[in-house]
Design an enzyme around this catalytic site. Structure first.
Site, PDB file in Angstrom:
ATOM      1  N   LYS A  78       0.790  -1.253  -0.050  1.00 45.27           N
ATOM      2  CA  LYS A  78      -0.022  -0.095   0.071  1.00 45.27           C
ATOM      3  C   LYS A  78       1.000   1.275  -0.056  1.00 45.27           C
ATOM      4  O   LYS A  78       1.947   1.282   0.736  1.00 45.27           O
ATOM      5  CB  LYS A  78      -0.885  -0.147   1.108  1.00 45.27           C
ATOM      6  CG  LYS A  78      -1.906   0.986   1.387  1.00 45.27           C
ATOM      7  CD  LYS A  78      -2.816   0.900   2.725  1.00 45.27           C
ATOM      8  CE  LYS A  78      -3.842   1.919   2.863  1.00 45.27           C
ATOM      9  NZ  LYS A  78      -4.671   1.704   4.136  1.00 45.27           N
ATOM     10  N   SER A 153      -9.606   1.362   2.996  1.00 44.03           N
ATOM     11  CA  SER A 153      -8.751   2.248   2.175  1.00 44.03           C
ATOM     12  C   SER A 153      -7.711   1.542   1.375  1.00 44.03           C
ATOM     13  O   SER A 153      -7.149   1.807   0.362  1.00 44.03           O
ATOM     14  CB  SER A 153      -8.235   3.048   2.965  1.00 44.03           C
ATOM     15  OG  SER A 153      -7.396   2.681   3.978  1.00 44.03           O
ATOM     16  N   SER A 177      -9.689  -0.964   7.225  1.00 45.03           N
ATOM     17  CA  SER A 177      -9.002  -0.853   6.025  1.00 45.03           C
ATOM     18  C   SER A 177      -8.470  -2.018   5.323  1.00 45.03           C
ATOM     19  O   SER A 177      -8.165  -1.882   4.191  1.00 45.03           O
ATOM     20  CB  SER A 177      -8.146   0.306   5.806  1.00 45.03           C
ATOM     21  OG  SER A 177      -8.863   1.563   5.813  1.00 45.03           O
TER      22      SER A 177
END
Ligand code: GLN
Length: 487
Positions: A78, A153, A177
């Site tokens: 990420k 997310s 997330s």
């Protein structure tokens, strides 16, 4: 020849160790898959072709090493995690072009374990959101239905794992997330106990809630990555001084016999829970019961207050963490401003997106002198109550189960105009972060109406990841496979 990208991490790591496939050919297969699927899903903010191939070549030259569990295994990370020499933006304009000179602890651990970093995955700006639509750069799509959200997310990570671009990805979870995008895409995600994985090098959102964790296609694969990234790090003052277990060792499909699993009434009787998610969870629990699990009802009476509590605390911490992005210490500086005040103002106005600004303003408000007691202090007190309730519930059983998302993946754009509606989507995930406890999201089937994956969480006591992994693995072996997306 079998499609390398369809193998599990465990299988590919084995094949690499035995030299049945080379690191180069594995990396090239993933890069080809990225090239073929990116136009449809936009999971990656940056693909590191040359570096990845170079790394694979040098690994091949040195030869496999059984001490390196991820030797030659391609992974993605990420873009909220700092990567040395590789642009890291947290999907924000304010960090456009920012190149860290150090690796996050978890990234360093991946490298040391022999992994090949393919690139950085998309996210909601500064990890604030539930759909990956808040990215300043692009919207990621769900590989199983590209008109739908992959969740967020860490939506880029979940999409990249599910689409077969990589064998595992690192995400971060402040209020769901990792678990929620894993559930919406149909892969496995683990949010470890707060303190289990060092946050060093993670671009902070809510520091008392943030945890880094793995997403992968099987429980065993996640276990393997978690073992690599967990452990003490003196550079994170909240990192736990505990040894790391071999989470993937001794996994047994009969591990569910005699296990007491708590079902929090407040989650399963929640009016927001859709019929198809409830049904898929109930079917999975029926299977669990047939395998020897005893289901017991438990209570978490303050669950209703969790969303408000979380958003007060998360926004308060975000407003403080994001103060450093001022165009001077960090972040892109606005051009031709006339004085210092205007420089701050313009840099932040231009650099941050709408949702981030909303949260900075709300966070600043709840921390301001007149409102601190009414909001922040109260939220901190409720947080404690929520944690105590979890611990009481967990004292009566081995683990808890809960849905992850109240509904399956929804259409892109359908929730964006109503932030409050979006916040409600986190009802089942965020209280775990407030309590600091570990949670694992496991795909348990497809929704009867939507035909999209449903995820169920297993929740455990602090640092009880090994048990969650053992239970989830056993359940996974006995549940129908959610299959692969036809991309
Ligand atoms: N959706 C939640 C939020 O917007 C959680 C995000 C996260 O875990 N990073 O805050």
């Amino acid at each position: 020849m079998t499609d390398i990208c369809s193998l599990s991490l465990t299988a590919v790591a084995n094949a690499l160790q035995k030299k049945e496939i080379s690191a180069l050919e594995t990396t090239q297969a993933c890069l080809n898959r990225i090239e073929a699927t990116e136009p449809k899903i936009a999971a990656m903010l940056l693909v590191n072709n040359e570096n990845a191939l170079q790394r694979a070549r040098s690994l091949d030259a040195a030869g496999p090493d059984p001490a390196l569990p991820l030797w030659g295994v391609p992974v993605t990370v990420k873009d909220a995690l700092s990567t040395k020499g590789i642009v890291t933006t947290a999907a924000s304009r304010i960090l456009e072009g920012y190149t860290p000179f150090f690796d996050a602890f978890a990234v360093e651990k991946l490298h040391k374990a022999g992994a090949v970093l393919l690139g950085k995955t998309n996210l909601d700006e500064f990890a604030m959101g539930s759909t990956t639509e808040n990215s300043a750069y692009q919207t990621t799509r769900n590989p199983r239905d590209t008109t739908k959200t992959p969740g967020g997310s860490s939506g880029g990570s979940a999409a990249s794992v599910t689409a077969g671009q990589c064998f595992a990805s690192l995400g971060s979870d402040t209020g769901g997330s990792i678990r929620q995008p894993a559930a919406l895409c149909g892969c496995v995600g683990i949010k470890p106990t707060y303190g289990r994985v060092s946050r060093y090098g993670l671009i902070a959102y809510g520091s008392s809630l943030d945890q880094i964790g793995p997403l992968a296609r099987t429980v065993e694969d996640c276990a393997c990555v978690l073992r690599v990234i967990a452990g003490h790090d003196p550079r994170d003052a909240t990192s736990a001084l505990l040894s790391v277990e071999d989470y993937a060792a001794g996994l047994d499909k009969n591990a569910l016999k005699g296990v007491r699993l708590g079902m929090p009434k407040e989650f399963f009787n929640n009016e927001g829970l859709s019929a198809e998610v409830r049904l898929a969870c109930e079917d999975a629990l029926k299977t669990a019961r047939n395998l020897g699990v005893e289901l017991v009802e438990v209570r978490l009476p303050h669950t209703e207050a969790a969303i408000a509590t979380y958003y007060i605390i998360a926004m308060a911490e975000a407003s403080s963490n994001l103060a450093r992005f001022d165009g001077i210490r960090y972040g892109k500086r606005a051009n031709s401003t006339k004085d210092l005040a205007e420089l701050y103002e313009c840099s932040r106005s231009e650099g941050f997106g709408q949702e981030v600004k909303r949260r900075i303003m709300l966070g600043t408000y709840v921390l301001s002198a007149g409102y601190y007691d009414a909001y922040y202090r109260k939220a901190a007190q409720v947080r404690r109550l929520l944690r105590d309730e979890y611990l009481t519930a967990l004292a009566a059983c081995d683990a808890l189960c809960a849905p992850v998302s109240p509904i399956t993946a929804w259409q892109l754009g359908s929730h964006t105009t109503d932030p409050l509606r979006m916040y409600l989507m986190d009802a089942f995930t965020l209280s775990l972060n407030l309590a600091g406890l570990p949670g694992l999201s496991l795909p348990v089937g497809l929704g009867k109406e939507s035909n999209m994956p449903v995820g169920m969480q297993l929740i455990g006591n602090a640092f009880d990841e090994a048990r969650l992994i053992a239970l989830a693995h056993a359940l996974e072996q006995n549940l129908p496979d959610v299959g692969r997306p036809a991309l």
